[in-house]
Design an enzyme around this catalytic site. Sequence first.
Site, PDB file in Angstrom:
ATOM      1  N   GLY A 288      46.809  40.925  30.862  1.00 27.85           N
ATOM      2  CA  GLY A 288      47.263  42.114  30.168  1.00 27.85           C
ATOM      3  C   GLY A 288      48.607  41.967  29.492  1.00 27.85           C
ATOM      4  N   ASP A 405      49.817  45.062  39.309  1.00 30.09           N
ATOM      5  CA  ASP A 405      48.570  44.369  38.954  1.00 30.09           C
ATOM      6  C   ASP A 405      48.280  43.279  39.985  1.00 30.09           C
ATOM      7  OD1 ASP A 405      46.272  43.848  37.557  1.00 30.09           O
ATOM      8  OD2 ASP A 405      47.237  42.666  35.990  1.00 30.09           O
TER       9      ASP A 405
END
Length: 601
Positions: A288, A405
Amino acid sequence: MWDDSLIKWLIFMFMISGDALYQLKLSLGAPANQLIDWNPSHVDPCTWSNVICDNNDQVTSVTLSGMNCSGTLSSKIGILNTLTTLTLKGNGITGEIPKEFGNLSSLSSLDLGNNRLSGEIPSSLGDLKRLQFLTLSQNNLTGAIPESLSRLQNLINILLDSNHLSGHIPEHLFQIPKYNFTGNRLNCGANFPQPCESDNSDSGASNKPKIGIIVGIVGGTIILLLFVGLLFFVCKGRHKGYKHDMFEDVAGEVDQRIAFGQLKRFAYRELQLATDNFNEKNILGQGGFGKVYKGVLQDNTKVAVKRLTDFESPGGDAAFQREVEMISVAVHRNLLRLIGFCTTPSERLLVYPFMPNLSVAYRLRERKPEEPVLDWARRKRVALGAARGLEYLHEHCNPKIIHRDVKAANVLLDEDFEAVVGDFGLAKLVDVRKTNVTTQVRGTMGHIAPEYLSTGKSSERTDVFGYGIMLLELVTGQRAIDFSRLEEEDDVLLLDHVKKLEREKRLDDIVDCNLNEHYNIQEVEMMIQVALLCTQASPEDRPAMSEVVRMLEGEGLAERWEEWQHVEDTRRQEYERLQRRFEWGDDSSYNQLAIELSGGR
């Protein structure tokens, strides 16, 4: 039970539209500098560029004009039944128009003009009852115009000019206020009762003189600019003796070696050289926050260079530098050490040591056949090492650092297969350039805690949830979300899959088959229990990472697990009781069920 349903609903709410748009990006072959934020790790597609949503977070408009896309159209886009506007004009899109476009039931405007689309116009477009504007001009479409388009009673503008269409034009289309069928082999024009273009059309042949003038002016200007530019470079080349260098410092780069303790500021050209100009063959992974490249510095040190992709504008160097300094202070044996960084007006790069055994996700699911399986002893060490790294970020850093994350792909393995948590603090680094309060929900579907997904507010307990899912990855070897499980009528979410098997006491069915029964079932049970405690729906119920470390070391797990099971059993029994009353037709229980499921008051 209701908490599980809430998690599923929150995940699938974004997953459906996000996956459809991401598949469109992939199929279109968008250039590397376009649609950078269209990334599954940026969970909410309503925050993506060129996407507009309504007040209910439903995607209503996608506009991708003139982006030099050269791929094809994805049929997945047909899932977006709330889409009202889809504009993809002025690209180089090839292939056919998928029949699934006929599922876009809310569509009022479709513009696919000036591409290289081929094949026939799908008859399914006649199902778009709300369509008002249809533009398919300047493509390579063939065949006849489908009779089904006559059913589009709301159509006020249809442009099909400059294709290879032939045959009959449905009579109803001549009654539309604006139409253009010129540049085809259709039954319209001088030899037919109907003209190929409506009187009020401002496109087509009537514009050719104007276009010729514009092209002439623009062409002359371009030639003049090219001549001036050539003259400038010739003079510059003579002045410098025609000395050229493939790798040059970027304009505006602070080209001085500033060190913050162990941290080094790299010159951009150093990292260009180290990665062979960021060659695609050197990509170690992509997430990401950007791509990671393998590199070798001039002193033969192997490094991993992360090229952040979420910076839209120049500036913000000072704030970025402060955050880099903060992260560089977080030093722990189970955290990935930051070697240095590089900033230019348009680039942010971070330099880390190269991890020879790559990531836990790679070892679980992507390893080469000749590479060894990650054995159970190493998986236990990974679980404990990652927990200690997160504990340090949450409880020993000031200010605390929230990862946002946590997953197997972000837990790396050094030469001794010790767990090293990477990418910590990157969400903060990327968001530091923003001046407003709201930020994107960052993470990976299946790993994101429900409260973070629904509110956008993260805490250390959101990391605990992600860590719990990572433990399940370690035990099972599977992904957090796997649609292939649907074929076996099983749960898509790994968390639900494991919960079901744990309730049925089928622990051996949970364990990764690659371990070939070389594991300790008591240790497996312990790790699953810790994982389920970490993934409770309420963040207040989850343990802190210091508690997780103690439980993995054998302290306090039995008591915590017994307490959790008692709460779960009570909640399940009450839910089933209310559900039975509702199914038996006791109307008085309907409102009671709704109140119970909505949570505490």
